[in-house]
Design a protein around this motif. Structure first.
Motif, mmCIF file in Angstrom:
data_model
loop_
_atom_site.group_PDB
_atom_site.id
_atom_site.type_symbol
_atom_site.label_atom_id
_atom_site.label_comp_id
_atom_site.label_asym_id
_atom_site.label_seq_id
_atom_site.Cartn_x
_atom_site.Cartn_y
_atom_site.Cartn_z
ATOM 1 N N ASP A 7 -5.524 12.999 -1.579
ATOM 2 C CA ASP A 7 -5.449 13.133 -3.388
ATOM 3 C C ASP A 7 -5.198 12.045 -4.314
ATOM 4 N N ASP A 8 -3.820 12.652 -4.105
ATOM 5 C CA ASP A 8 -3.726 10.846 -5.268
ATOM 6 C C ASP A 8 -2.245 9.728 -3.883
ATOM 7 N N SER A 9 -2.543 9.755 -3.562
ATOM 8 C CA SER A 9 -1.600 8.955 -2.185
ATOM 9 C C SER A 9 0.271 8.833 -2.533
ATOM 10 N N LEU A 10 0.404 9.935 -3.369
ATOM 11 C CA LEU A 10 1.721 10.496 -4.020
ATOM 12 C C LEU A 10 2.764 11.623 -2.889
ATOM 13 N N ILE A 11 3.890 10.672 -2.523
ATOM 14 C CA ILE A 11 4.974 11.589 -1.582
ATOM 15 C C ILE A 11 5.986 11.509 -2.033
ATOM 16 N N THR A 12 6.709 12.123 -2.241
ATOM 17 C CA THR A 12 8.481 12.534 -3.087
ATOM 18 C C THR A 12 9.232 12.697 -1.764
ATOM 19 N N MET A 13 10.170 11.605 -1.996
ATOM 20 C CA MET A 13 11.293 11.620 -0.829
ATOM 21 C C MET A 13 12.509 12.658 -1.394
ATOM 22 N N GLY A 37 6.570 8.219 -4.263
ATOM 23 C CA GLY A 37 6.388 7.651 -3.450
ATOM 24 C C GLY A 37 4.780 7.160 -3.882
ATOM 25 N N LYS A 38 4.330 6.216 -4.087
ATOM 26 C CA LYS A 38 2.861 6.036 -3.102
ATOM 27 C C LYS A 38 2.764 5.196 -2.154
ATOM 28 N N VAL A 55 6.343 2.766 -1.588
ATOM 29 C CA VAL A 55 6.085 1.926 -2.778
ATOM 30 C C VAL A 55 6.424 2.936 -4.423
ATOM 31 N N GLY A 56 7.919 3.126 -4.410
ATOM 32 C CA GLY A 56 8.935 3.889 -5.696
ATOM 33 C C GLY A 56 8.238 3.801 -6.986
ATOM 34 N N VAL A 57 7.587 4.458 -7.290
ATOM 35 C CA VAL A 57 6.748 4.302 -8.644
ATOM 36 C C VAL A 57 7.397 5.574 -10.321
ATOM 37 N N GLN A 58 8.169 6.622 -9.564
ATOM 38 C CA GLN A 58 8.959 7.023 -9.941
ATOM 39 C C GLN A 58 10.300 7.472 -10.284
ATOM 40 N N ARG A 59 10.931 7.416 -10.693
ATOM 41 C CA ARG A 59 12.441 9.275 -10.223
ATOM 42 C C ARG A 59 11.932 10.217 -11.060
ATOM 43 N N ALA A 60 12.554 11.714 -9.874
ATOM 44 C CA ALA A 60 12.541 13.401 -10.195
ATOM 45 C C ALA A 60 13.234 13.602 -10.138
ATOM 46 N N ARG A 61 12.916 14.527 -11.208
ATOM 47 C CA ARG A 61 14.015 16.428 -11.169
ATOM 48 C C ARG A 61 13.536 16.828 -10.738
ATOM 49 N N ILE A 62 14.138 18.035 -9.367
ATOM 50 C CA ILE A 62 12.928 19.323 -8.710
ATOM 51 C C ILE A 62 13.609 20.625 -9.666
ATOM 52 N N ASP A 176 28.920 -6.041 3.052
ATOM 53 C CA ASP A 176 28.366 -6.340 2.152
ATOM 54 C C ASP A 176 26.800 -6.137 1.832
ATOM 55 N N PRO A 177 26.855 -6.392 0.563
ATOM 56 C CA PRO A 177 24.901 -5.231 0.290
ATOM 57 C C PRO A 177 24.290 -5.847 0.679
ATOM 58 N N GLU A 178 23.470 -4.762 0.742
ATOM 59 C CA GLU A 178 22.240 -5.885 1.461
ATOM 60 C C GLU A 178 21.279 -6.509 0.019
ATOM 61 N N GLU A 179 20.491 -7.877 0.878
ATOM 62 C CA GLU A 179 20.333 -8.764 -0.349
ATOM 63 C C GLU A 179 19.043 -7.884 -0.796
ATOM 64 N N PRO A 180 18.333 -8.449 -1.988
ATOM 65 C CA PRO A 180 18.023 -7.435 -3.080
ATOM 66 C C PRO A 180 16.090 -7.809 -2.509
ATOM 67 N N PRO A 181 15.196 -7.419 -2.613
ATOM 68 C CA PRO A 181 14.064 -8.325 -2.609
ATOM 69 C C PRO A 181 13.276 -9.156 -3.351
ATOM 70 N N GLU A 182 12.850 -10.018 -2.613
ATOM 71 C CA GLU A 182 12.538 -10.746 -3.881
ATOM 72 C C GLU A 182 11.193 -10.531 -4.272
ATOM 73 N N ILE A 183 11.092 -11.271 -5.602
ATOM 74 C CA ILE A 183 10.161 -10.630 -6.914
ATOM 75 C C ILE A 183 8.950 -11.304 -6.617
ATOM 76 N N GLY A 184 7.873 -9.921 -6.893
ATOM 77 C CA GLY A 184 6.503 -10.838 -6.559
ATOM 78 C C GLY A 184 5.763 -10.641 -5.249
ATOM 79 N N SER A 185 6.892 -10.118 -3.961
ATOM 80 C CA SER A 185 5.858 -9.238 -2.627
ATOM 81 C C SER A 185 5.023 -8.857 -3.155
ATOM 82 N N THR A 186 4.146 -9.176 -1.984
ATOM 83 C CA THR A 186 2.951 -7.553 -2.331
ATOM 84 C C THR A 186 2.684 -7.212 -0.724
ATOM 85 N N ASN A 187 3.255 -8.067 0.372
ATOM 86 C CA ASN A 187 3.324 -7.742 2.020
ATOM 87 C C ASN A 187 4.393 -7.251 2.500
ATOM 88 N N GLY A 188 3.936 -7.073 4.027
ATOM 89 C CA GLY A 188 4.950 -7.790 4.719
ATOM 90 C C GLY A 188 5.790 -8.681 4.876
#
Length: 204
Positions: A7-13, A37-38, A55-62, A176-188
């Motif tokens: 379908d649309d490759s979307l799965i909701t967590m 998430g996609k 990859v998270g694309v949208q928060r939502a409410r059930i 301590d908090p986890e390090e935030p992800p790097e901006i602009g990465s697209t793969n592993g």
């Protein structure tokens, strides 16, 4: 996974509510706030399952959970869209500065120069995503994080996070908090040989 890819490759967590353990074999209660998430990639395992990277694309409410016979649960959801109140535009720079100050005060070691947060600030990221990244990185209880996710008003969500950080008891033995992800990465690996972006697969 198979149905999503057709379908649309979307799965909701969704996250399980506290006290779910006795009902895990049945139908444990879940939070009404979820993340759509996609499927970014998936790899089969030797036991017939798949490691899935979303990859998270949208928060939502059930709105309503459906009675279905599939192995996974299904629901009608309503997207929660970030809203920037025009009446508060003049306050936003000060609000972002207050958020960063509260984070640095709560976790001075992690927010030192050269950390992931510093790089994110230099990227000019909007207040909404910045709020989400900081909230994700801190080891707040799941219920607190869910409460933050439920609010589409970016300014209100930011103010709520600032209060949580200001009340964070640094005397307690908390990680301590986890390090935030790097901006602009697209793969592993991020482009150009920078640090890892995509976190390791969960054990679920």
């Amino acid at each position: 996974l198979h149905d999503a890819m057709l379908d649309d490759s979307l799965i909701t967590m969704a996250t399980l509510k506290s006290g779910w353990e006795p009902s895990i074999a049945a139908k444990p209660k879940i939070s009404q706030i979820v993340c759509i998430g996609k499927v970014f990639s998936h790899m089969p395992t030797d036991d017939g399952r798949h490691n899935i990277l979303l990859v998270g694309v949208q928060r939502a409410r059930i709105i309503e959970e459906l009675e279905v016979k599939t192995a996974y649960r299904q629901a009608i959801v309503e997207p929660i869209v970030d809203y920037y109140n025009p009446a508060r535009d003049d306050e936003r720079d000060a609000r972002q500065a207050a958020l960063v100050a509260a984070y640095k005060l709560a976790f001075p070691a992690v927010s030192a120069a050269g950390s992931g947060l510093t790089k994110i600030l230099k990227s000019g990221i909007p207040l909404g995503p910045l709020t989400d990244i900081i909230a994700y990185s801190v080891d707040f209880p799941v219920e607190m994080k869910t409460s933050l996710l439920s609010n589409g008003d970016v300014d209100v969500r930011c103010d709520q996070l600032i209060r949580l950080l200001e009340n964070w008891d640094s005397r307690e033995k908390r990680p301590d908090p986890e390090e935030p992800p790097e901006i602009g990465s697209t793969n592993g690996k991020s482009q150009g040989g920078d640090d890892d972006f995509v976190p390791p697969f969960s054990l679920n």
